[in-house]
Design a protein around this motif. Structure first.
Motif, PDB file in Angstrom:
ATOM      1  N   GLN A 120      63.879  39.723  47.438  1.00  0.00           N
ATOM      2  CA  GLN A 120      63.028  38.914  46.561  1.00  0.00           C
ATOM      3  C   GLN A 120      62.127  39.832  45.737  1.00  0.00           C
ATOM      4  OE1 GLN A 120      63.010  35.740  45.778  1.00  0.00           O
ATOM      5  NE2 GLN A 120      61.292  36.076  44.375  1.00  0.00           N
ATOM      6  N   TYR A 121      61.608  40.842  46.410  1.00  0.00           N
ATOM      7  CA  TYR A 121      60.723  41.804  45.754  1.00  0.00           C
ATOM      8  C   TYR A 121      61.490  42.599  44.700  1.00  0.00           C
ATOM      9  CZ  TYR A 121      56.522  44.710  45.769  1.00  0.00           C
ATOM     10  OH  TYR A 121      55.367  45.350  45.425  1.00  0.00           O
ATOM     11  N   LEU A 122      62.710  42.965  45.051  1.00  0.00           N
ATOM     12  CA  LEU A 122      63.560  43.734  44.140  1.00  0.00           C
ATOM     13  C   LEU A 122      63.829  42.960  42.858  1.00  0.00           C
ATOM     14  CD1 LEU A 122      65.441  46.008  43.336  1.00  0.00           C
ATOM     15  CD2 LEU A 122      67.149  45.117  44.909  1.00  0.00           C
ATOM     16  N   LYS A 123      64.022  41.669  42.975  1.00  0.00           N
ATOM     17  CA  LYS A 123      64.266  40.838  41.792  1.00  0.00           C
ATOM     18  C   LYS A 123      63.077  40.921  40.829  1.00  0.00           C
ATOM     19  CE  LYS A 123      65.050  36.521  42.659  1.00  0.00           C
ATOM     20  NZ  LYS A 123      65.492  35.129  42.757  1.00  0.00           N
ATOM     21  N   GLU A 124      61.867  40.847  41.397  1.00  0.00           N
ATOM     22  CA  GLU A 124      60.656  40.962  40.591  1.00  0.00           C
ATOM     23  C   GLU A 124      60.582  42.335  39.915  1.00  0.00           C
ATOM     24  OE1 GLU A 124      58.352  38.742  39.975  1.00  0.00           O
ATOM     25  OE2 GLU A 124      59.049  37.155  41.298  1.00  0.00           O
ATOM     26  N   VAL A 125      60.903  43.370  40.691  1.00  0.00           N
ATOM     27  CA  VAL A 125      60.835  44.747  40.184  1.00  0.00           C
ATOM     28  C   VAL A 125      61.775  44.961  39.009  1.00  0.00           C
ATOM     29  CG1 VAL A 125      61.342  47.153  40.750  1.00  0.00           C
ATOM     30  CG2 VAL A 125      60.085  45.737  42.362  1.00  0.00           C
ATOM     31  N   ILE A 126      63.008  44.514  39.151  1.00  0.00           N
ATOM     32  CA  ILE A 126      63.990  44.686  38.084  1.00  0.00           C
ATOM     33  C   ILE A 126      63.521  43.974  36.818  1.00  0.00           C
ATOM     34  CG2 ILE A 126      66.350  44.162  37.332  1.00  0.00           C
ATOM     35  CD1 ILE A 126      67.197  44.545  40.277  1.00  0.00           C
ATOM     36  N   SER A 127      62.991  42.794  36.990  1.00  0.00           N
ATOM     37  CA  SER A 127      62.495  42.016  35.858  1.00  0.00           C
ATOM     38  C   SER A 127      61.332  42.727  35.171  1.00  0.00           C
ATOM     39  CB  SER A 127      62.060  40.633  36.336  1.00  0.00           C
ATOM     40  OG  SER A 127      61.512  39.900  35.276  1.00  0.00           O
ATOM     41  N   ILE A 128      60.389  43.229  35.969  1.00  0.00           N
ATOM     42  CA  ILE A 128      59.209  43.907  35.428  1.00  0.00           C
ATOM     43  C   ILE A 128      59.602  45.205  34.723  1.00  0.00           C
ATOM     44  CG2 ILE A 128      57.065  45.114  36.046  1.00  0.00           C
ATOM     45  CD1 ILE A 128      56.933  43.088  38.475  1.00  0.00           C
ATOM     46  N   LEU A 129      60.393  46.009  35.400  1.00  0.00           N
ATOM     47  CA  LEU A 129      60.732  47.329  34.863  1.00  0.00           C
ATOM     48  C   LEU A 129      61.634  47.277  33.641  1.00  0.00           C
ATOM     49  CD1 LEU A 129      61.303  49.493  38.070  1.00  0.00           C
ATOM     50  CD2 LEU A 129      59.330  49.487  36.565  1.00  0.00           C
ATOM     51  N   SER A 130      62.560  46.331  33.641  1.00  0.00           N
ATOM     52  CA  SER A 130      63.539  46.288  32.546  1.00  0.00           C
ATOM     53  C   SER A 130      62.884  46.034  31.195  1.00  0.00           C
ATOM     54  CB  SER A 130      64.608  45.230  32.828  1.00  0.00           C
ATOM     55  OG  SER A 130      64.041  43.939  32.846  1.00  0.00           O
ATOM     56  N   GLU A 131      61.702  45.433  31.226  1.00  0.00           N
ATOM     57  CA  GLU A 131      60.997  45.169  29.980  1.00  0.00           C
ATOM     58  C   GLU A 131      60.522  46.446  29.293  1.00  0.00           C
ATOM     59  OE1 GLU A 131      57.859  42.618  31.169  1.00  0.00           O
ATOM     60  OE2 GLU A 131      59.200  40.978  31.783  1.00  0.00           O
ATOM     61  N   ASN A 132      60.497  47.537  30.032  1.00  0.00           N
ATOM     62  CA  ASN A 132      59.954  48.788  29.499  1.00  0.00           C
ATOM     63  C   ASN A 132      61.016  49.846  29.191  1.00  0.00           C
ATOM     64  OD1 ASN A 132      56.806  48.500  29.971  1.00  0.00           O
ATOM     65  ND2 ASN A 132      57.843  47.624  31.747  1.00  0.00           N
ATOM     66  N   PHE A 133      62.300  49.481  29.355  1.00  0.00           N
ATOM     67  CA  PHE A 133      63.366  50.451  29.149  1.00  0.00           C
ATOM     68  C   PHE A 133      64.488  49.897  28.269  1.00  0.00           C
ATOM     69  CE2 PHE A 133      61.165  51.939  32.857  1.00  0.00           C
ATOM     70  CZ  PHE A 133      61.182  53.325  32.719  1.00  0.00           C
ATOM     71  N   ASP A 134      65.219  50.812  27.647  1.00  0.00           N
ATOM     72  CA  ASP A 134      66.355  50.422  26.804  1.00  0.00           C
ATOM     73  C   ASP A 134      67.626  50.267  27.638  1.00  0.00           C
ATOM     74  OD1 ASP A 134      64.981  50.660  24.169  1.00  0.00           O
ATOM     75  OD2 ASP A 134      64.795  52.755  24.792  1.00  0.00           O
ATOM     76  N   TYR A 135      67.786  51.153  28.629  1.00  0.00           N
ATOM     77  CA  TYR A 135      68.964  51.125  29.504  1.00  0.00           C
ATOM     78  C   TYR A 135      68.507  51.219  30.958  1.00  0.00           C
ATOM     79  CZ  TYR A 135      71.656  52.145  25.295  1.00  0.00           C
ATOM     80  OH  TYR A 135      72.213  52.080  24.038  1.00  0.00           O
ATOM     81  N   VAL A 136      69.062  50.338  31.798  1.00  0.00           N
ATOM     82  CA  VAL A 136      68.760  50.356  33.225  1.00  0.00           C
ATOM     83  C   VAL A 136      70.086  50.415  33.984  1.00  0.00           C
ATOM     84  CG1 VAL A 136      67.664  49.139  35.146  1.00  0.00           C
ATOM     85  CG2 VAL A 136      66.694  48.935  32.843  1.00  0.00           C
TER      86      VAL A 136
END
Length: 254
Positions: A120-136
């Protein structure tokens, strides 16, 4: 997820070279897009991506989660929103910035076999972090556990890795079926890895999925894996580098 982020998730049966391929994808994206922000997420509790990318991990997402839980158990009456805000702030402290890309590791779940909270935490992390990068690039754990728990519910590219074994092919077909129900993705494709010869691919049952690349077994890579060496030091003509490049070109990422 930001409108521009390209989120590539790598999934498949354990032991098919998934982590080495994820690391190689990061390397190729760095080489092709020096002006872009690239993030590698090690979402496998085995934490192998850091080794393949030459990263020294000191803090993981699970370390942060444990700190937040300890705060609550210690009698702190902060609201859920305050805790999440604090966790967001700490997440960026756990980011490792290196030449050409950033890295973060999820870490291990709190107890054997219990993945619910960390996922559940990982889902939040991916969502938060992806907003700041071009490629994940996300190196997921073996099997379908994270997809089954909707951790990766928004990705752009789902890359399924298999060897030539029947079991490997069955696992990627199962992952695809689960993803069709639970994950929003734009493109899906298979990378056949560690295959004895190119002829074998035609006999592999990948459920009609497009095969983006067929990568032969590579003794040099096996030695690299054994020594825990950085994929950035692999020669440009290494089989895994050529295969990963071919796959990325077919899905228009390089």
């Amino acid at each position: 997820m930001s409108d521009t982020a390209q989120i590539i998730t790598v999934a498949g049966k354990g032991g098919v070279g998934k982590t080495s391929l994820a690391a190689t994808l990061v390397r190729l994206l760095v080489e092709a897009h020096p002006d872009k922000k690239i993030l590698a997420i090690d979402a496998d509790p085995a934490v192998g991506l850091s080794t393949a990318l030459g990263i020294d991990v000191t803090t993981t997402i699970d370390d942060i989660r444990k700190e937040v839980v300890a705060t609550v158990e210690g009698g702190d009456t902060k609201s859920a929103m305050e805790l999440l805000s604090e966790a967001r702030y700490r997440i960026f402290d756990a980011l490792v910035e290196t030449d050409g890309f950033s890295f973060i590791a999820i870490g291990r779940p709190e107890s054997a076999g219990c993945y619910c909270k960390i996922n559940q935490y990982l889902k939040e992390v991916i969502s938060i972090l992806s907003e700041n990068f071009d490629y994940v690039v996300i190196d997921g754990e073996a099997g379908i556990e994270q997809i089954n728990r909707r951790v990766m519910e928004k990705v752009t590219h789902l890359l399924l890795i298999t060897d030539s074994s029947k079991k490997g092919c069955q696992v990627i077909q199962t992952i695809k079926k689960v993803a069709d129900e639970l994950v929003m993705y734009k493109e899906v494709g298979v990378i056949a890895n560690r295959i004895p010869s190119a002829d074998v691919v035609q006999f592999m049952d990948v459920g009609g999925l497009p095969v983006l690349a067929a990568i032969p077994s590579d003794n040099n890579l096996a030695e690299f894996d054994l020594k825990g060496e950085n994929v950035f030091y692999l020669p440009a003509d290494a089989a895994i580098v050529q295969g990963a490049r071919e796959a990325l070109k077919k899905i228009n990422l390089i």
